[in-house]
Design a protein around this motif. Structure first.
Motif, PDB file in Angstrom:
ATOM      1  N   MET A   8      50.167  -0.679   3.881  1.00  0.00           N
ATOM      2  CA  MET A   8      49.291  -1.851   3.815  1.00  0.00           C
ATOM      3  C   MET A   8      49.209  -2.389   2.393  1.00  0.00           C
ATOM      4  SD  MET A   8      46.219  -0.920   6.478  1.00  0.00           S
ATOM      5  CE  MET A   8      45.324  -2.404   6.071  1.00  0.00           C
ATOM      6  N   ASN A   9      49.265  -1.499   1.415  1.00  0.00           N
ATOM      7  CA  ASN A   9      49.259  -1.954   0.019  1.00  0.00           C
ATOM      8  C   ASN A   9      50.500  -2.784  -0.299  1.00  0.00           C
ATOM      9  OD1 ASN A   9      46.825  -0.666  -0.540  1.00  0.00           O
ATOM     10  ND2 ASN A   9      47.825   1.233  -1.140  1.00  0.00           N
TER      11      ASN A   9
ATOM     12  N   TYR B 293      52.259  -4.429   1.907  1.00  0.00           N
ATOM     13  CA  TYR B 293      52.135  -5.690   2.644  1.00  0.00           C
ATOM     14  C   TYR B 293      51.202  -6.641   1.910  1.00  0.00           C
ATOM     15  CZ  TYR B 293      52.205  -8.722   6.724  1.00  0.00           C
ATOM     16  OH  TYR B 293      52.402  -9.788   7.562  1.00  0.00           O
ATOM     17  N   THR B 294      50.114  -6.103   1.372  1.00  0.00           N
ATOM     18  CA  THR B 294      49.167  -6.921   0.614  1.00  0.00           C
ATOM     19  C   THR B 294      49.843  -7.558  -0.586  1.00  0.00           C
ATOM     20  OG1 THR B 294      47.369  -5.427   1.246  1.00  0.00           O
ATOM     21  CG2 THR B 294      46.956  -6.908  -0.599  1.00  0.00           C
TER      22      THR B 294
ATOM     23  N   THR C 164      51.000 -11.244   1.576  1.00  0.00           N
ATOM     24  CA  THR C 164      49.683 -11.816   1.827  1.00  0.00           C
ATOM     25  C   THR C 164      49.390 -12.949   0.850  1.00  0.00           C
ATOM     26  OG1 THR C 164      48.865  -9.692   2.634  1.00  0.00           O
ATOM     27  CG2 THR C 164      47.211 -11.316   2.011  1.00  0.00           C
TER      28      THR C 164
ATOM     29  N   ARG D 142      47.172 -14.471  -1.390  1.00  0.00           N
ATOM     30  CA  ARG D 142      45.975 -13.994  -2.083  1.00  0.00           C
ATOM     31  C   ARG D 142      45.365 -15.058  -2.988  1.00  0.00           C
ATOM     32  NH1 ARG D 142      47.926 -10.469  -5.482  1.00  0.00           N
ATOM     33  NH2 ARG D 142      50.127 -10.523  -4.871  1.00  0.00           N
TER      34      ARG D 142
ATOM     35  N   PHE E  13      41.731  -5.273  -2.961  1.00  0.00           N
ATOM     36  CA  PHE E  13      41.514  -5.044  -1.530  1.00  0.00           C
ATOM     37  C   PHE E  13      41.131  -3.591  -1.251  1.00  0.00           C
ATOM     38  CE2 PHE E  13      43.828  -8.997  -1.461  1.00  0.00           C
ATOM     39  CZ  PHE E  13      43.265  -9.693  -0.408  1.00  0.00           C
TER      40      PHE E  13
ATOM     41  N   MET F 223      46.780  -6.178  11.677  1.00  0.00           N
ATOM     42  CA  MET F 223      48.002  -6.263  10.890  1.00  0.00           C
ATOM     43  C   MET F 223      49.171  -6.784  11.728  1.00  0.00           C
ATOM     44  SD  MET F 223      46.840  -5.493   8.043  1.00  0.00           S
ATOM     45  CE  MET F 223      48.397  -5.738   7.209  1.00  0.00           C
TER      46      MET F 223
ATOM     47  N   MET G  58      44.495 -13.651   4.178  1.00  0.00           N
ATOM     48  CA  MET G  58      43.803 -12.451   3.719  1.00  0.00           C
ATOM     49  C   MET G  58      42.840 -11.914   4.771  1.00  0.00           C
ATOM     50  SD  MET G  58      42.807 -13.172  -0.266  1.00  0.00           S
ATOM     51  CE  MET G  58      42.101 -14.791   0.050  1.00  0.00           C
TER      52      MET G  58
ATOM     53  N   TRP H  70      43.275 -11.215   7.801  1.00  0.00           N
ATOM     54  CA  TRP H  70      43.849 -10.122   8.595  1.00  0.00           C
ATOM     55  C   TRP H  70      43.596  -8.783   7.915  1.00  0.00           C
ATOM     56  CZ3 TRP H  70      44.806 -11.401  13.284  1.00  0.00           C
ATOM     57  CH2 TRP H  70      45.356 -12.627  13.616  1.00  0.00           C
ATOM     58  N   LEU H  71      43.769  -8.756   6.604  1.00  0.00           N
ATOM     59  CA  LEU H  71      43.538  -7.518   5.854  1.00  0.00           C
ATOM     60  C   LEU H  71      42.069  -7.126   5.859  1.00  0.00           C
ATOM     61  CD1 LEU H  71      45.843  -7.815   2.732  1.00  0.00           C
ATOM     62  CD2 LEU H  71      45.761  -5.910   4.317  1.00  0.00           C
TER      63      LEU H  71
ATOM     64  N   ALA I 158      41.359  -5.624   9.131  1.00  0.00           N
ATOM     65  CA  ALA I 158      41.945  -4.277   9.236  1.00  0.00           C
ATOM     66  C   ALA I 158      41.080  -3.248   8.513  1.00  0.00           C
ATOM     67  CB  ALA I 158      43.358  -4.281   8.661  1.00  0.00           C
TER      68      ALA I 158
END
Length: 202
Positions: free
Chosen positions: A1-2, A4-5, A9, A11, A23, A70, A87, A89-90, A93
């Motif tokens: 996830m990091n 993907y961020t 993403t 931001r 995040f 995600m 953002m 979505w994150l 999650a």
């Protein structure tokens, strides 16, 4: 996830780009804000409060819900890795993952102290955190394959696995409670005693 961020993403808020590391503060923020709410819900439910295995199953379902967020982010990309996703979505999650953590972590630690033999309690507590460390290591291995398998395969695979495990846990919840040698019933009876004492004071 990091990863993907960082890479996929959007931001940007106006002219400011939110650092990906920020995040990581969502989890402690949601813990602080949601823990009292969840505790109040358990107290409000009283005798209808779900037992520990059911709470563990709920944790797995919340985990799945977080990864479905995600999956939604990946679907927003539409197969184009150059597209940046929202953002929100994150945030969703992390919200569901934190709910799952609150249904599992404190309750799991409590069960270790209740169920472990007294002379092994410290060892079992260490084992609990040891398996957490192993899980984080495995998460790193899974995340390292995101380039080969694709984000959709990883996120959806984890969500499906979590749902299956949650259903299995629900099916065996009552059996697990029986194997706890009264630890669950003891906690319920203690709660009832507190309620009775409060009623007497009132």
């Amino acid at each position: 996830m990091n990863i993907y961020t960082q890479q996929y993403t959007d931001r940007m808020i106006g002219d400011f780009e939110v650092p990906a590391a920020w995040f990581q503060s969502l989890n402690p923020f949601f813990i602080i804000t949601l823990a009292p709410v969840l505790a109040a819900i358990w107290v409000k439910l009283g005798k209808r409060e779900p037992n520990s295995p059911v709470k563990f199953a709920l944790a797995l379902f919340f985990l799945a819900a977080g990864f479905l967020c995600m999956v939604g982010a990946v679907l927003e990309q539409g197969g184009d890795s150059s597209v940046k996703t929202s953002m929100l979505w994150l945030v969703g999650a992390f919200f569901f993952h934190t709910l799952g953590e609150l249904c599992l972590s404190p309750i799991g630690l409590s069960l270790v102290t209740k169920l472990a033999p007294l002379r092994l309690a410290s060892l079992m507590m260490g084992a609990w955190f040891g398996f957490n460390a192993i899980a984080n290591y495995v998460a790193g291995l899974v995340g390292s394959h995101v380039g080969e398998l694709g984000a959709m395969a990883i996120f959806s695979g984890i969500a499906i696995t979590a749902v299956i495990c949650g259903v299995i846990l629900l099916l065996f919840a009552n059996t697990l409670v029986k194997w706890m040698h009264g630890a669950e019933q003891g906690s319920v009876s203690n709660a009832e005693q507190v309620e009775e004492q409060q009623a007497q004071i009132a």
